[in-house]
Design an enzyme around this catalytic site. Structure first.
Site, PDB file in Angstrom:
ATOM      1  CB  THR A 121      -1.587 -48.291 125.362  1.00 37.66           C
ATOM      2  OG1 THR A 121      -0.422 -47.994 124.599  1.00 37.66           O
ATOM      3  CG2 THR A 121      -1.585 -47.370 126.585  1.00 37.66           C
ATOM      4  CG  ASP A 122       2.942 -50.578 123.334  1.00 37.34           C
ATOM      5  OD1 ASP A 122       2.317 -49.498 123.268  1.00 37.34           O
ATOM      6  OD2 ASP A 122       3.589 -51.042 122.370  1.00 37.34           O
ATOM      7  CD  GLU A 123       1.613 -44.512 123.618  1.00 39.47           C
ATOM      8  OE1 GLU A 123       1.639 -43.490 124.314  1.00 39.47           O
ATOM      9  OE2 GLU A 123       1.201 -44.528 122.458  1.00 39.47           O
ATOM     10  CE1 TYR A 148      -4.244 -43.005 125.310  1.00 37.45           C
ATOM     11  CE2 TYR A 148      -1.986 -43.543 124.681  1.00 37.45           C
ATOM     12  CZ  TYR A 148      -3.312 -43.908 124.813  1.00 37.45           C
ATOM     13  OH  TYR A 148      -3.711 -45.172 124.455  1.00 37.45           O
ATOM     14  CE  LYS A 152      -5.741 -46.775 127.922  1.00 35.95           C
ATOM     15  NZ  LYS A 152      -7.185 -47.121 127.724  1.00 35.95           N
TER      16      LYS A 152
END
Ligand code: NAD
Ligand code: TDX
Length: 332
Positions: A121-123, A148, A152
């Protein structure tokens, strides 16, 4: 013809990818999914048994992972605990699945010499100011905010280490916010659509100024297949479709599409640590692999998505009450 193992294939993006793979390529698909609250076997019911085999199991269980990995030529790893709000209530499943589960898969892929593609993810890059002219690129430093996104980020680093230390044949993609069919009703867009279908008002966290960079799950799927087939081993690719929108704009668009007044929503308590803005620069995958998104018009993709939830109440109804009960705990 080769066999592609898809972890998390009964989830939102995983099931979209399995549909895409069956339609666009000749591979056999082997799905490994634990069927947590977020997994739904019904998302794969319309696919032929001759192309898709389903195995229920945990990616953190070495014995089931060894069995499926021994039959795979490649693995595309979607399985994860994926919802930020849940990670704020209990981070343990996120550590178990996103970190230990990814480690378990990496060790099995290494032993069986299986090509590995990791979905992320870009997060992992943290967030941007609203007026920052920069967007995330493959060289942006990691700076995750939530339980979260930190798990990741940890999983991405494990993959990088397995590439460097053990020569694992792996690639990574970091994608922005997905929308489309089969998304769990806990997530922003399906939650608001199904609230309106239930005669309830949409719920916007804080002022709703936070920006997400939306991409249709079908475009994410075509990007992943492009990387699997043509990506350079050891590389990371950012995936996005230039779809930046504030949450407020998205809620207003959903209300308009569904024939409600654009201001018929409620502001609720904000998410702790809420990332302000995500934005992806996807130049690398576009220039190196010639990938382009097909859903360039967010509004029409959103209209299709609203129609899909109207047409598929039996798919989402069983999850709705439990998802809303969880939000009641935090007043959201
Ligand atoms: P999801 O929550 O809809 O689906 C996750 C799937 O994984 C479910 O089918 C669930 O049953 C399965 N699963 C969970 N734990 C498991 C375990 N221990 N063993 C086996 N299966 C397990 O998630 P999603 O939104 O489809 O996200 C898929 C992947 O894409 C995740 O890795 C996520 O980080 C990444 N991603 C998501 C988005 C997004 O906007 N949703 C954006 C970028 C990246
Ligand atoms: O009811 C809501 N009201 C609201 O304003 C919900 C559920 C969310 N929001 C806001 C929070 C976010 O700013 O909408 C935005 C999107 O929220 P989510 O759907 O929870 O997505 P997000 O937290 O941005 O993370 C998603 O994109 C990146 C996925 O869930 C992740 O798995 C992915 O990595």
């Amino acid at each position: 013809m080769s066999t592609v193992l898809v972890t998390g294939g009964a989830g939102f993006i995983g099931s979209n990818f399995v549909h895409h793979l069956v339609a666009a390529a000749d591979h056999s698909v082997l799905v490994l999914d634990k069927l947590t609250y977020a997994g739904n076997r019904a998302s794969l019911y319309d696919l032929p048994d001759s192309r898709v085999e389903f195995v229920r199991g945990d990616i953190a269980d070495p014995s089931v992972v060894a069995e499926v990995m021994s039959r795979a030529d490649a693995v595309v790893h979607f399985a994860a605990e994926s919802h930020n709000d849940n990670s704020l209530l209990d981070a343990r499943p996120f550590v178990d699945t996103n970190m230990i589960g990814t480690y378990t898969l990496l060790e099995a892929a290494r032993r069986h010499d299986v090509r590995f593609h990791h979905i992320s993810t870009d997060e992992v890059y943290g967030d941007l100011e609203l007026d920052d002219p920069e967007r995330f690129t493959e060289t942006t430093p990691y700076n995750p905010s939530s339980p979260y996104s930190s798990t990741k980020a940890a999983s991405d680093l494990l993959v990088r280490a397995w590439v460097r230390s053990f020569g694992l044949r792996a690639t990574i993609s970091n994608c922005s916010n997905n929308y489309g069919p089969y998304q769990h009703v806990e997530k922003f867009i399906p939650r608001q659509i199904t609230n309106i279908l239930d005669g309830c008002r949409p719920r916007l966290y804080g002022e709703g100024l936070n920006v997400r960079d939306w991409i249709h799950a079908q475009d994410h799927s075509s990007a992943v297949l492009a990387i699997l087939e043509g990506g350079t081993l050891g590389e990371t690719y950012l995936v996005g479709a230039d779809g930046e929108k504030s949450n407020k704009d998205v809620v207003e668009a959903i209300l308009e599409i569904m024939g409600e007044p654009a201001d018929a929503y409620d502001h609720v308590v904000d998410r702790p640590g809420h990332d302000l803005r995500y934005a992806i620069d996807s130049t690398k995958i576009r220039t190196e692999l010639g990938w382009t998104p097909q859903f360039s018009d967010f509004r029409s993709g959103l209209e299709d998505t609203v129609q899909w939830y109207r047409d598929h109440e039996p798919w989402w109804r069983p999850q709705k009450a439990a998802a809303e009960a969880k939000y009641q705990l935090t007043g959201q």
